[in-house]
Design a protein around this motif. Structure first.
Motif, PDB file in Angstrom:
ATOM      1  N   LYS A  71       0.780  -1.275   0.003  1.00 24.88           N
ATOM      2  CA  LYS A  71       0.035  -0.019   0.148  1.00 24.88           C
ATOM      3  C   LYS A  71       0.699   1.240  -0.157  1.00 24.88           C
ATOM      4  CE  LYS A  71      -0.748   0.465   5.199  1.00 24.88           C
ATOM      5  NZ  LYS A  71      -1.687   0.395   6.213  1.00 24.88           N
ATOM      6  N   GLY A  72       2.116   1.150  -0.061  1.00 23.27           N
ATOM      7  CA  GLY A  72       2.863   2.179  -0.166  1.00 23.27           C
ATOM      8  C   GLY A  72       3.736   2.459  -1.292  1.00 23.27           C
ATOM      9  N   ASP A  73       3.157   1.913  -2.398  1.00 24.98           N
ATOM     10  CA  ASP A  73       3.718   1.878  -3.807  1.00 24.98           C
ATOM     11  C   ASP A  73       3.245   3.263  -4.484  1.00 24.98           C
ATOM     12  OD1 ASP A  73       1.363   1.113  -4.690  1.00 24.98           O
ATOM     13  OD2 ASP A  73       2.051  -0.984  -5.256  1.00 24.98           O
ATOM     14  N   GLY A  74       2.421   4.125  -3.825  1.00 24.54           N
ATOM     15  CA  GLY A  74       2.091   5.240  -4.574  1.00 24.54           C
ATOM     16  C   GLY A  74       1.241   6.075  -3.697  1.00 24.54           C
ATOM     17  N   LYS A  75       1.272   7.554  -4.107  1.00 26.26           N
ATOM     18  CA  LYS A  75       0.762   8.605  -3.252  1.00 26.26           C
ATOM     19  C   LYS A  75      -0.835   8.614  -3.213  1.00 26.26           C
ATOM     20  CE  LYS A  75       1.269  13.436  -2.172  1.00 26.26           C
ATOM     21  NZ  LYS A  75       1.904  14.762  -2.660  1.00 26.26           N
TER      22      LYS A  75
END
Length: 252
Positions: A71-75
């Motif tokens: 869930k941290g692979d995009g803003k």
């Protein structure tokens, strides 16, 4: 005798019975749960077949992931978040349509509700439990266009990759202001009622999503998010979620 009097009588009998001299003294002892606490062989033998059965079901391979997704692979949108929101739409809409004759317009979930990564390799039932360990279920709220605009404002200010399904498109300008927002390619109509699928936690105001409280109706699908994922994973040999343009911010 009224219920109130009956309760009073039961309470008095309890007091007198506890005051009886025949009651032995009760003492408690604290037991530390550590490596020194030995398991009971009889209990272990009883539980073993159930544990093995559960593990067999949980480790059943239902799909495959060619990459690792977090869930941290995009803003503003992530592959795993897009996967979850789109899964709720594709699995939840037939249920909603069968009950109401209407369709879900789009899905909104929460970034914090994604509790694990999807690791590269085999996808099992356990994977779905790790991603969504909570008992959250799908609900569909009927929201006026005004509430949809409140939702859009919330998303623009939150600056987190809260999962939305592909039917909702949101673009921010370089300053973080809303440049465009559409549902099914059309601008938000304040006179229209939209059917928005979410989970019961968010519907009840979780993560500050209070706009759900001003709804025109609620439909409980009795369909856990976890079960949505399991059903969706089973339909595909390979999961291949992608980041896309459903929620972005322009650089100029």
């Amino acid at each position: 005798m009224t219920i109130k009097h009956t309760l009073k009588l039961c309470f008095l009998l309890l007091i007198f019975s506890c005051a009886s001299p025949n009651i032995s003294k009760i003492e408690g002892k604290r037991l530390n749960i550590d490596e020194n606490l030995k398991s009971d062989e009889a209990i272990e033998a009883f539980i073993k077949p159930y544990r093995e059965h559960v593990n067999k079901d949980m480790d059943n391979v239902i799909s495959y992931a060619p990459e690792t997704y977090t869930k941290g692979d995009g803003k503003y949108n992530t592959a795993i978040g897009n996967l979850m929101a789109d899964a709720v739409f594709s699995e939840g809409n037939p249920v909603f349509n069968k009950r109401t004759g209407k369709n879900i317009d789009f899905v909104l979930l929460n970034h914090g509700g994604i509790r694990s990564i999807i690791s590269k390799g085999d996808i099992t039932t356990r994977t779905a439990y790790e991603i969504m360990p909570f008992e959250n279920s799908v609900v569909v709220a009927e929201l006026k266009g005004e509430q949809i605009n409140e939702m859009i404002q919330y998303l623009s200010k939150a600056k987190r990759a809260h999962p939305i399904s592909s039917q909702l498109q949101l673009t921010l300008d370089k300053d973080g202001n809303i440049k465009s927002a559409t549902v099914h390619g059309e601008p938000i109509d304040t006179t229209k009622t939209y059917n928005v699928a979410t989970n019961d936690y968010l519907y009840n105001g979780g993560d500050g999503m209070v706009f759900f409280s001003k709804n025109e109706g609620l439909h409980v699908l009795n369909y856990k998010i976890r079960d949505v994922l399991i059903d969706n994973f089973k339909k595909r040999d390979t999961l291949n979620p992608k980041q896309d343009n459903r929620f972005i911010q322009l650089n100029d």
